[in-house]
Enzyme design. Structure first.
Site, PDB file in Angstrom:
ATOM      1  CE  LYS A 101     -85.605 -81.209  50.651  1.00 37.67           C
ATOM      2  NZ  LYS A 101     -84.367 -81.094  50.155  1.00 37.67           N
TER       3      LYS A 101
ATOM      4  NE  ARG B 275     -81.254 -78.923  55.685  1.00 40.97           N
ATOM      5  CZ  ARG B 275     -82.136 -78.246  54.895  1.00 40.97           C
ATOM      6  NH1 ARG B 275     -83.189 -77.847  55.136  1.00 40.97           N
ATOM      7  NH2 ARG B 275     -81.667 -77.870  53.837  1.00 40.97           N
TER       8      ARG B 275
ATOM      9  NE  ARG C 100     -81.845 -74.917  44.072  1.00 38.66           N
ATOM     10  CZ  ARG C 100     -82.070 -75.730  45.200  1.00 38.66           C
ATOM     11  NH1 ARG C 100     -83.141 -76.521  45.012  1.00 38.66           N
ATOM     12  NH2 ARG C 100     -81.393 -75.418  46.182  1.00 38.66           N
TER      13      ARG C 100
ATOM     14  NE  ARG D 109     -80.785 -71.435  47.950  1.00 45.66           N
ATOM     15  CZ  ARG D 109     -81.730 -72.331  48.396  1.00 45.66           C
ATOM     16  NH1 ARG D 109     -82.914 -72.427  48.043  1.00 45.66           N
ATOM     17  NH2 ARG D 109     -81.018 -73.226  49.182  1.00 45.66           N
TER      18      ARG D 109
ATOM     19  NE  ARG E 111     -77.257 -76.134  50.829  1.00 47.99           N
ATOM     20  CZ  ARG E 111     -78.295 -75.952  49.931  1.00 47.99           C
ATOM     21  NH1 ARG E 111     -77.971 -75.775  48.612  1.00 47.99           N
ATOM     22  NH2 ARG E 111     -79.445 -76.362  50.289  1.00 47.99           N
TER      23      ARG E 111
HETATM   24  P1  AMP Z   1     -82.851 -75.241  52.101  1.00 49.38           P
HETATM   25  O1  AMP Z   1     -83.422 -74.017  51.355  1.00 49.38           O
HETATM   26  O2  AMP Z   1     -83.944 -76.128  52.662  1.00 49.38           O
HETATM   27  O3  AMP Z   1     -81.784 -76.114  51.245  1.00 49.38           O
HETATM   28  O4  AMP Z   1     -82.001 -74.644  53.288  1.00 49.38           O
HETATM   29  C1  AMP Z   1     -81.101 -73.622  53.010  1.00 49.38           C
HETATM   30  C2  AMP Z   1     -80.282 -73.678  54.373  1.00 49.38           C
HETATM   31  O5  AMP Z   1     -80.873 -72.982  55.581  1.00 49.38           O
HETATM   32  C3  AMP Z   1     -79.553 -74.843  54.934  1.00 49.38           C
HETATM   33  O6  AMP Z   1     -78.357 -75.149  54.247  1.00 49.38           O
HETATM   34  C4  AMP Z   1     -79.471 -74.587  56.203  1.00 49.38           C
HETATM   35  O7  AMP Z   1     -78.369 -73.449  56.432  1.00 49.38           O
HETATM   36  C5  AMP Z   1     -80.868 -73.816  56.531  1.00 49.38           C
HETATM   37  N1  AMP Z   1     -82.018 -74.440  57.006  1.00 49.38           N
HETATM   38  C6  AMP Z   1     -83.130 -74.932  56.376  1.00 49.38           C
HETATM   39  N2  AMP Z   1     -84.001 -75.525  57.074  1.00 49.38           N
HETATM   40  C7  AMP Z   1     -83.181 -75.988  58.188  1.00 49.38           C
HETATM   41  C8  AMP Z   1     -83.424 -76.913  59.135  1.00 49.38           C
HETATM   42  N3  AMP Z   1     -84.559 -77.523  59.466  1.00 49.38           N
HETATM   43  N4  AMP Z   1     -82.572 -76.889  60.273  1.00 49.38           N
HETATM   44  C9  AMP Z   1     -81.278 -76.196  60.209  1.00 49.38           C
HETATM   45  N5  AMP Z   1     -80.992 -75.465  59.314  1.00 49.38           N
HETATM   46  C10 AMP Z   1     -81.819 -75.353  58.041  1.00 49.38           C
END
Ligand code: AMP
Length: 218
Positions: free
Chosen positions: A13, A88, A123, A156, A167
């Site tokens: 994404k 989400r 990654r 990360r 996840r």
């Molecule tokens: P991402 O970089 O989008 O994969 O997000 C990394 C982490 O940030 C996720 O595993 C969640 O812990 C938190 N996070 C990001 N976006 C959201 C969201 N829209 N709602 C809740 N937690 C989020």
């Protein structure tokens, strides 16, 4: 142009978002990047989010909705934006409707779990900008260094395999229902209905992007 990118963590994404945002001249709103910035600056939001993020657990709807609604009030969002990692959960999607945010296009990037696990372990990310790379599929020009700044790339904590499995589990339970939600919405009679596009994510970055761009312009 207001776009939502849906798909499991590691579906690509972030990479697709960067390309689409350049193409349409809209800001890339990644809630994950906003939270990582907050952690780096040590704000209350960052302190709240860190423990959850390290374990791959979602931050509460209330907190994240507040952050997003504030973000899209900024001037750079006047002609649209692209959400990556938001919504989400169903309540997060409903919050957009409650705030009269009309989404034009919802894009699902579909990738099988096994492919995700393989991808995530390779990654690497440039923390300051959020730019992502893959050691095999999208390598930086110089190994371990960001293309634009030459700074160090890192893996990360939440990209380690055990966390990735967790996840994915959370994605299937909490986020995947949004696919049905937006499909139904796109088939409804509502004036505000978005267009729903599904893309197979198990292809090269360029191919995915070409498919996406041609479907959006249709
Ligand atoms: P991402 O970089 O989008 O994969 O997000 C990394 C982490 O940030 C996720 O595993 C969640 O812990 C938190 N996070 C990001 N976006 C959201 C969201 N829209 N709602 C809740 N937690 C989020």
């Amino acid at each position: 142009m207001k776009i939502i990118l849906l798909g499991p963590p590691g579906a690509g994404k972030g990479t697709q978002a960067d390309i689409l945002c350049k193409k349409f001249g809209i800001p890339h709103i990644s809630t994950g990047n906003i939270l990582r910035d907050a952690i780096k600056s040590g704000t209350d939001l960052g302190v709240k989010a860190k423990k959850l993020m390290d374990q791959g657990i979602l931050v509460s709807d209330e907190v994240i909705v507040g952050v997003v609604i504030e973000r899209i009030k900024q001037k750079d969002c006047e002609s649209g934006f692209l959400f990556d990692g938001y919504p989400r959960t169903i309540p997060q999607a409903k919050a957009l409707e409650d705030n009269h945010v009309e989404i034009n296009v919802v894009i699902e990037i579909d990738v099988p779990d096994e492919v995700i696990i393989e991808r995530m372990s390779g990654r690497r990310v440039h923390l300051a900008s959020g730019r992502t790379y893959h050691i095999e599929f999208n390598p930086p020009k110089i190994e371990g260094k960001d293309d634009e700044t030459g700074e160090e790339l890192i893996q990360r904590d939440d990209d380690h395999p055990e966390t990735v499995r967790k996840r994915l589990d959370i994605y299937h339970k909490q986020t995947e229902p949004l696919i049905e939600y937006y499909k139904k919405y796109s088939e409804s009679e509502a004036d505000t209905k978005p267009v729903f596009i599904k893309i197979q994510g198990d292809q090269t970055i360029e191919r995915i992007n070409e498919n996406m761009a041609s479907m959006i312009s249709k």
